[in-house]
Design an enzyme around this catalytic site. Structure first.
Site, short mmCIF file in Angstrom:
data_model
loop_
_atom_site.label_atom_id
_atom_site.label_comp_id
_atom_site.label_asym_id
_atom_site.label_seq_id
_atom_site.Cartn_x
_atom_site.Cartn_y
_atom_site.Cartn_z
N LYS A 22 23.34 46.84 31.85
CA LYS A 22 22.96 46.09 33.35
C LYS A 22 23.86 46.45 34.37
CE LYS A 22 24.09 42.11 34.72
NZ LYS A 22 23.92 42.35 36.17
N GLY A 61 34.15 43.09 34.67
CA GLY A 61 33.99 42.23 35.97
C GLY A 61 35.08 41.19 35.88
N SER A 62 34.68 40.01 36.48
CA SER A 62 35.70 39.11 36.66
C SER A 62 36.41 38.33 35.60
CB SER A 62 35.29 37.76 37.59
OG SER A 62 34.06 37.21 37.18
N THR A 63 37.37 37.89 35.43
CA THR A 63 37.86 37.19 34.35
C THR A 63 37.25 35.98 34.07
OG1 THR A 63 40.18 38.14 34.93
CG2 THR A 63 40.19 36.08 33.69
N VAL A 101 33.78 35.17 34.40
CA VAL A 101 32.86 35.61 33.60
C VAL A 101 33.12 36.12 32.20
CG1 VAL A 101 30.49 36.86 33.57
CG2 VAL A 101 31.41 35.75 35.72
N GLY A 102 34.05 36.98 32.14
CA GLY A 102 34.37 37.64 30.97
C GLY A 102 34.82 36.48 29.92
N GLU A 116 37.02 44.37 30.52
CA GLU A 116 37.84 44.90 31.31
C GLU A 116 37.71 43.90 32.52
OE1 GLU A 116 39.78 47.14 31.01
OE2 GLU A 116 38.88 48.66 29.40
N CYS A 145 40.06 46.89 40.64
CA CYS A 145 40.93 46.07 39.48
C CYS A 145 42.37 46.59 39.56
CB CYS A 145 40.05 46.35 38.35
SG CYS A 145 39.72 47.87 37.62
N GLU A 169 43.66 37.64 43.00
CA GLU A 169 42.99 38.93 43.19
C GLU A 169 41.88 38.95 44.36
OE1 GLU A 169 39.94 40.24 40.42
OE2 GLU A 169 40.99 42.38 40.28
#
Ligand code: NAD
Length: 474
Positions: free
Chosen positions: A171, A224-226, A228-229, A246, A280, A377
């Site tokens: 995706k 992606g972002s922390t 959402v991760g 990541e 990142c 960030e």
């Protein structure tokens, strides 16, 4: 500086039930093309096709799988210019970067095309028989890609995953689907069987969520972002689904007084502003030993004010726009309240690009260690500079973050370089340079920057399960 009209912009993704997304040029703010999005049911159907393709893909003999991946690399090589121009149109990347990114997909495929014949297990001494391990492919792997490096991050997942014998559903980020869709077509052109590598454009909450929830997806590789991760990891836990994460970074560039200060000052803007700071690994926190702080700033200023911001299709451009109007607002939210020391004279916007998402590179002087410009960030072209007293304080400041992805150390003292590199809690450090990513070395984060590693010689192993088999002598 409009989108290159010679680029063919795919309007059809093969999916439509999830609605459609209008891809916007970051350069002009104007529509580029329309992409059909997948619904949850279409995603499930694609996952099930990938599951159906798995038994025959894992059974392809290693030499043939290797040959197919090399052919895929060759087809990518033949389309480098087209892929690069698509990325300029979709993401506003500078043309030089975009060519590198397409070339990175080719290189990653070539590198991991050597893996199928080298997926070695072990023979372990045991009494009464023979003990061997096998590295078995996991099954369907779901790869979720962010918008900042649509091609490389896709390749870092699908290259080793396919090499290890898995099938892949991928995706892309909603805003940057074009190069991923084209890579999906090129895979078929190269001869990969249907269902082995499927690109599914759509929303994170729909397509990405199905990767987490559908039991046939046995591993999710997320970049992606922390925030959402973390949710994704919690969702995956319900099925003990494998994840690689990541996530974000807020990386330190530590400059000691004994370093080649000119070299360090010249390199700092590229390390923070490449890809408009949407990286990142961006070294957005610059720590400078107090005795050379003023001198460093005076060397940094011309390197930043002279940057060329503008048409990403022009090879002379240093920096293009940000990805979207929403992201521009977010970056302005930081820069407008920061104490800015200086910024590039040219912010990129012209009459022709007035609707684009432009933000000049800026250097901020944080008001303290809790200033958001220092701690959060920003993911845009704003770097912050802070002085430090000694080595111990530099290490403490560098580690004063929940992130731990990358970082740099500038010094001529090799002992100090080693001490600091060992003491900074980050996955990727470089001394007297800013390199973070080589496809043949491991990449990933400490702490909340991630879980697991991508790239490097071991990457295919992370798309396998170790199976131990004991064969009795008797
Ligand atoms: P994001 O987390 O918003 O989105 C990343 C991907 O996840 C997108 O494809 C998105 O559609 C999808 N997604 C969103 N919600 C989801 C859900 N509920 N379930 C499953 N998937 C979902 O991140 P972004 O804004 O696209 O990317 C920027 C972030 O990525 C930054 O924080 C950056 O540091 C990080 N990043 C990390 C690395 C790394 O290697 N560590 C590399 C690049 C970017």
């Amino acid at each position: 500086m409009a989108v290159n009209p010679s680029v063919s912009l795919p309007a059809h993704s093969g999916f439509s039930e999830g609605g459609s997304y209008t891809v916007i040029s970051p350069v002009t703010g104007r529509p580029v093309t329309e992409v059909g999005l997948a619904s949850a049911a279409e995603t499930d159907a694609a996952i099930e096709r990938a599951a159906a393709a798995f038994p025959s893909w894992r059974a392809v003999n290693p030499g043939d799988r290797a040959r197919l991946l090399r052919r895929f690399a060759t087809v990518v090589e033949e389309h480098i210019d087209e892929l690069a121009e698509l990325e300029v149109a979709n993401a506003g990347h500078t043309i030089g970067n975009a060519r590198w990114e397409a070339g990175n997909v080719r290189d990653v495929l070539n590198y991991y095309s050597a893996a199928p014949e080298r997926l070695f297990g072990r023979q372990i001494p045991v009494p009464g028989g023979l003990d061997v391990t096998f590295l078995e492919p996991i099954g369907v792997v779901g790869i979720i890609v962010p918008w900042n490096f649509p091609m490389p991050i896709a390749g870092w997942g699908f290259g080793p995953a396919l090499a290890a014998g898995n099938t892949v559903v991928l995706k892309p980020a909603e805003v940057t689907p074009l190069t991923a869709l084209r890579l999906g077509e090129l895979a078929l052109e190269a001869g990969l069987p249907e269902g082995v590598f499927t690109v599914i454009p759509g929303k994170g909450s729909v397509v990405g969520q199905r990767f987490v929830d559908h039991p046939a997806v046995r591993k999710v590789c997320f970049t992606g972002s922390t925030a959402v991760g973390k949710n994704l990891m919690a969702g995956a836990a319900t099925q003990v689904k494998r994840v690689t994460l990541e996530l974000g970074g807020k990386n330190a560039n530590i400059i000691f007084a004994d370093s080649d200060l000119e070299k360090a000052a010249l390199a700092a803007p590229g390390a923070a502003f490449d890809n408009s700071g949407q990286d990142c690994c961006a070294r957005s926190r610059v720590l400078v030993e107090a005795s050379v702080y003023e001198k460093f700033l005076s060397l940094l200023e011309p390197a930043v004010t002279g940057m060329s911001v503008g048409d990403p299709a022009d090879p002379a451009t240093d920096m293009g726009p940000l990805i979207s109007a929403g992201h521009l607002d977010s970056v302005i939210g930081y820069s407008a309240s920061a104490q800015i020391a200086f910024s590039a004279a040219n912010g990129g916007g012209t009459a022709e690009t007035a609707g684009g998402f432009w933000h000049p590179p800026m250097v901020a002087l944080p008001r303290g260690a809790n200033d958001p410009i220092w701690t959060e960030e920003v993911f845009g072209p704003v770097l912050a500079v802070m002085p430090f007293r000694d080595e111990a304080e530099a290490i403490a400041l560098a580690n004063d973050t929940e992130y731990g992805l990358s970082g740099s150390i500038y010094t001529r003292d090799i002992g100090r370089a080693l001490r600091v590199a060992r003491a900074v809690d980050s996955g990727n450090l470089s001394v007297n340079s800013h390199s973070s990513v080589r496809y043949w070395t491991p990449f990933g984060g400490f702490k909340q920057s991630g879980l697991g590693r991508e790239l490097g010689p071991e990457a295919p192993n992370s798309f396998t399960e170790v199976k131990n088999v004991f064969i009795s002598h008797d």
